[in-house]
Scaffold this motif. Structure first.
Motif, short mmCIF file in Angstrom:
data_model
loop_
_atom_site.label_atom_id
_atom_site.label_comp_id
_atom_site.label_asym_id
_atom_site.label_seq_id
_atom_site.Cartn_x
_atom_site.Cartn_y
_atom_site.Cartn_z
N LYS A 142 0.85 -1.20 0.00
CA LYS A 142 0.00 0.00 0.00
C LYS A 142 0.88 1.25 0.00
O LYS A 142 1.85 1.32 0.75
CB LYS A 142 -0.89 0.02 1.25
N SER A 198 -10.99 -4.46 -3.51
CA SER A 198 -11.96 -3.38 -3.73
C SER A 198 -13.36 -3.92 -3.45
O SER A 198 -13.58 -5.13 -3.38
CB SER A 198 -11.87 -2.89 -5.18
N LEU A 199 -14.30 -2.98 -3.36
CA LEU A 199 -15.69 -3.37 -3.12
C LEU A 199 -16.19 -4.34 -4.20
O LEU A 199 -16.82 -5.36 -3.92
CB LEU A 199 -16.55 -2.10 -3.11
N GLU A 203 -14.40 -6.26 -6.14
CA GLU A 203 -13.72 -7.55 -6.03
C GLU A 203 -14.34 -8.40 -4.92
O GLU A 203 -14.51 -9.61 -5.06
CB GLU A 203 -12.23 -7.37 -5.76
N ARG A 204 -14.69 -7.75 -3.82
CA ARG A 204 -15.29 -8.50 -2.70
C ARG A 204 -16.64 -9.11 -3.12
O ARG A 204 -16.94 -10.25 -2.77
CB ARG A 204 -15.49 -7.56 -1.51
#
Ligand SMILES: Cc1cc2nc3c(=O)[nH]c(=O)nc-3n(C[C@H](O)[C@H](O)[C@H](O)COP(=O)(O)OP(=O)(O)OC[C@H]3O[C@@H](n4cnc5c(N)ncnc54)[C@H](O)[C@@H]3O)c2cc1C
Length: 475
Positions: free
Chosen positions: A110, A141-142, A144-145
Motif C-alpha cells: 500500500k 476493492s468493493l 472484487e469483494r
C-alpha cells in the motif's frame, strides 16, 4: 532386528487376539494410523520405519538447544481424521485449535504503508459466517469483494464427485468466475498455496474445490486453525510411539524393507536386513516412488502411473531474534515473498528472544537457493513486515528444505492416485498421495491409513473397532 513373527496358531491363544499378523511399512502418519487401527482390532502388527524416528514428513530435530520442526504444520477443524489421530495418541491438548478462525493479513504494497486486514469468521451459519470479514477485507476493492462472494457460491455448487473437475485448473476457473489477479493473490492463493502447495493456475480444480468447500463452506468452524504448541516430534514420534507400544505394536525404526512377496497361500514375506517377516496383510505406507519400487508385479494395473505423480517443495526459513518482534502467534502477508510467519519460540524451547519460522509453499524457485541468498532476501523483508525486527539482532538463521514435501496437486493427478486396495490379495496402499480426495496433508495421510486398515480388516474377517467407523464415515 532379532525377533521373528510367531506362528499363527499361537497368536489365537492370546486372549482378544485374532491370530492374524500384519506388517505396516512406513512410520509416517499413514503407517502409524494403519498400525494403530489394525492393533485396535486385535491384529498382531509390526511397524517398520527406515529412519531413526516416526513421523515421516512431519518431524523435529535438535539444533543446539533449539528443537526445530522440519516445516510448520497446521490443520483445520474440518480435519476430522487427523483430530481423531491426535485424540488416539492423547495429543489433542498439545495441538489446540483457535476458538474462531482469525488470520492477520498484512499488505506491504500500500502506498500509505503497511495495512492490516483479517480473515475471521462469525458465529453465523455458512456462508454468512465469513460475510462480515469479507465485506471489510481491506485488501480487495468493493467490486472484487462482491465477485469473491459470487465465486464462493459457484464453488459451493460444484459436485466434488464430478471427475471433470480434476481435468481443469483452479486459476482458469477463478478467472472465468470474474476473479481479478489481485483477488487470486490476496485471497484465493493466500489460502490455496498453503493448503494445496501450488498456485491456483497449477492446481486441480477438483482438489481446490475440495479444500475451499470443506474448509470454508461446510460448517462455520471448519477453517479454524490448529497447530502443535510442542515440537512435531513430541506428537508424531514420542506420543505415537507410546500409543503403538500400549496397543501392542512391535515398532522397528532404522529398518528398511527391501522387498515384499507372497506365496501361493497368500501369505506375505517382508524382507528387512537380517530377517524375514511373515504376515497375512501388508500395508505399504511409503511415498509413491518407494511404493512403486516395492510393489510386486501385478499388484496394480498400471504401476507406472505412480511415477507420473509429481512432487512439490516447501521451504522453511528459520530466524532467531534476540527479542520479541512478532506479537501474534502467526500472520500472513501480501506484497512480499514472505508467505506465513509463525512464532515457534515456546515450542522450540528457546528461553530468550523470539524464534520465527517462515513457511514458504510452492517454493520451486527458491528450494535450491544458497542460505546466504535466502538470508539476504528474507531478513530485509521481515524488517519491512515487522518494525520490531529493524533494531533486533539475528542470533541464528537457517533453512530446512523439503524437496518432495507433497505430491503436486496438478490437474489430472486424481486419475493417478490409487485406492487402498491392490490386485494382490492382502496388500494395501496408504499415504497422503493415495486416493483420499484430499491434497497431500496430515488429514489425507491419516484417512489413507484408516482406509487401508479398514480394507485389511474386512479381508481378514475382523470387525472394525467402532471408533474407525466414525473416521471412515467422515472420510
Ligand atoms: C515442510 C512441510 C510442511 C507441511 N505442511 C503441512 C501442513 O501445514 N498441514 C498438513 O496437513 N500437511 C502438511 N505437510 C504434509 C504432511 O506432512 C504429509 O502429507 C504427511 O505427513 C505424509 O504422511 P505419510 O505417512 O503419507 O508419508 P510420509 O510422511 O512420507 O511417511 C512415509 C514413511 O515411510 C518410510 N519409508 C519409506 N520407504 C521405506 C522402506 N523401504 N522401509 C521402511 N520405511 C520406509 C519413510 O522413511 C517415511 O517415514 C507438510 C509437509 C512438509 C514436508
Amino acid at each position: 532386528m532379532t525377533e521373528g513373527t510367531r506362528p499363527e496358531g499361537s497368536l489365537a491363544d492370546i486372549p482378544g487376539h485374532s491370530g492374524r499378523d500384519a506388517v505396516v511399512i512406513g512410520g509416517g502418519l499413514a503407517g502409524i494410523t494403519s498400525a494403530l487401527a489394525l492393533a485396535d482390532a486385535g491384529v498382531r502388527v509390526t511397524l517398520i520405519e527406515g529412519r531413526p524416528r516416526l513421523g515421516g514428513l512431519a518431524f523435529s530435530f535438535q539444533r543446539g538447544d533449539l528443537t526445530v520442526d522440519n516445516g510448520q504444520h497446521v490443520y483445520l477443524r474440518c480435519c476430522t481424521a487427523y483430530r481423531w489421530f491426535l485424540d488416539r495418541i492423547e495429543g489433542t491438548a498439545l495441538a489446540p485449535l483457535q476458538d474462531r478462525l482469525d488470520v492477520p493479513v498484512l499488505d506491504l504494497d500500500k502506498p500509505e504503508g503497511r495495512r492490516l486486514g483479517r480473515l475471521r469468521r462469525d458465529a453465523l451459519p455458512v456462508p454468512l459466517h465469513l460475510g462480515r470479514s469479507l465485506a471489510t477485507y481491506p485488501h480487495l476493492s468493493l467490486a472484487e469483494r462482491a465477485k469473491v462472494g459470487r465465486a464462493a457460491l459457484a464453488l459451493k455448487g460444484l459436485d466434488l464427485a464430478d471427475p471433470t473437475l480434476d481435468t481443469q485448473d483452479f486459476g482458469s476457473w477463478l478467472t472465468a468466475h470474474g476473479q481479478s489477479a489481485r483477488a487470486v493473490e490476496a485471497l484465493w492463493d493466500l489460502v490455496g498455496v498453503a493448503t494445496l502447495n501450488a498456485v491456483a493456475g497449477d492446481a486441480s480444480l477438483g482438489l481446490a474445490a475440495m479444500v475451499f468447500k470443506t474448509g470454508l463452506l461446510s460448517d462455520p468452524g471448519a477453517a479454524d486453525i490448529g497447530w502443535a504448541h510442542v515440537p512435531l516430534g513430541e506428537l508424531h514420534d514420542r506420543l505415537a510411539r507410546k500409543a503403538l507400544d500400549t496397543a501392542g505394536v512391535r515398532t522397528e525404526v532404522r529398518t528398511r524393507v527391501t522387498s515384499i512377496s507372497s506365496d501361493e497361500n497368500g501369505r506375505w514375506s517382508v524382507e528387512v536386513p537380517g530377517e524375514t517377516l511373515h504376515a497375512d496383510a501388508v500395508v505399504l505406507a511409503v511415498a509413491q516412488r518407494e511404493a512403486y519400487d516395492l510393489l510386486p508385479d501385478g499388484a496394480l494395473d498400471a504401476p507406472e502411473k505412480l511415477l507420473e505423480i509429481g512432487t512439490a517443495p516447501i521451504l522453511n526459513v528459520h530466524v532467531v531474534y534476540d527479542r520479541k518482534v512478532l506479537s501474534t502467534p502467526f500472520l500472513t502477508a501480501l506484497g512480499t515473498p514472505v508467505q506465513w510467519v509463525f512464532d515457534r519460540t515456546e515450542a522450540s524451547g528457546l528461553r530468550d528472544g523470539q524464534y520465527l519460522a517462515l513457511s514458504q509453499s510452492a517454493a520451486q524457485d527458491e528450494i535450491d537457493e544458497p542460505v546466504a541468498a535466502l538470508r539476504e532476501r528474507y531478513l530485509p523483508e521481515l524488517e519491512r513486515l515487522l518494525p520490531g525486527a529493524r533494531g533486533a539482532h539475528v542470533k541464528d538463521f537457517f533453512v530446512t528444505r523439503e524437496r518432495t514435501a507433497t505430491f503436486a496437486p496438478t490437474p489430472g493427478v486424481g486419475r493417478l492416485r490409487p485406492g487402498a486396495r491392490t490386485k494382490a490379495s492382502g496388500l494395501y496402499l496408504a499415504g497422503a498421495w493415495t486416493a483420499t480426495g484430499w491434497p497431500a496433508t496430515m488429514e489425507s495421510a491419516v484417512r489413507s491409513g484408516v482406509s487401508a486398515a479398514g480394507a485389511a480388516l474386512s479381508a481378514l474377517g475382523r470387525p472394525r473397532p467402532s471408533h474407525l467407523f466414525s473416521v471412515e464415515e467422515a472420510a
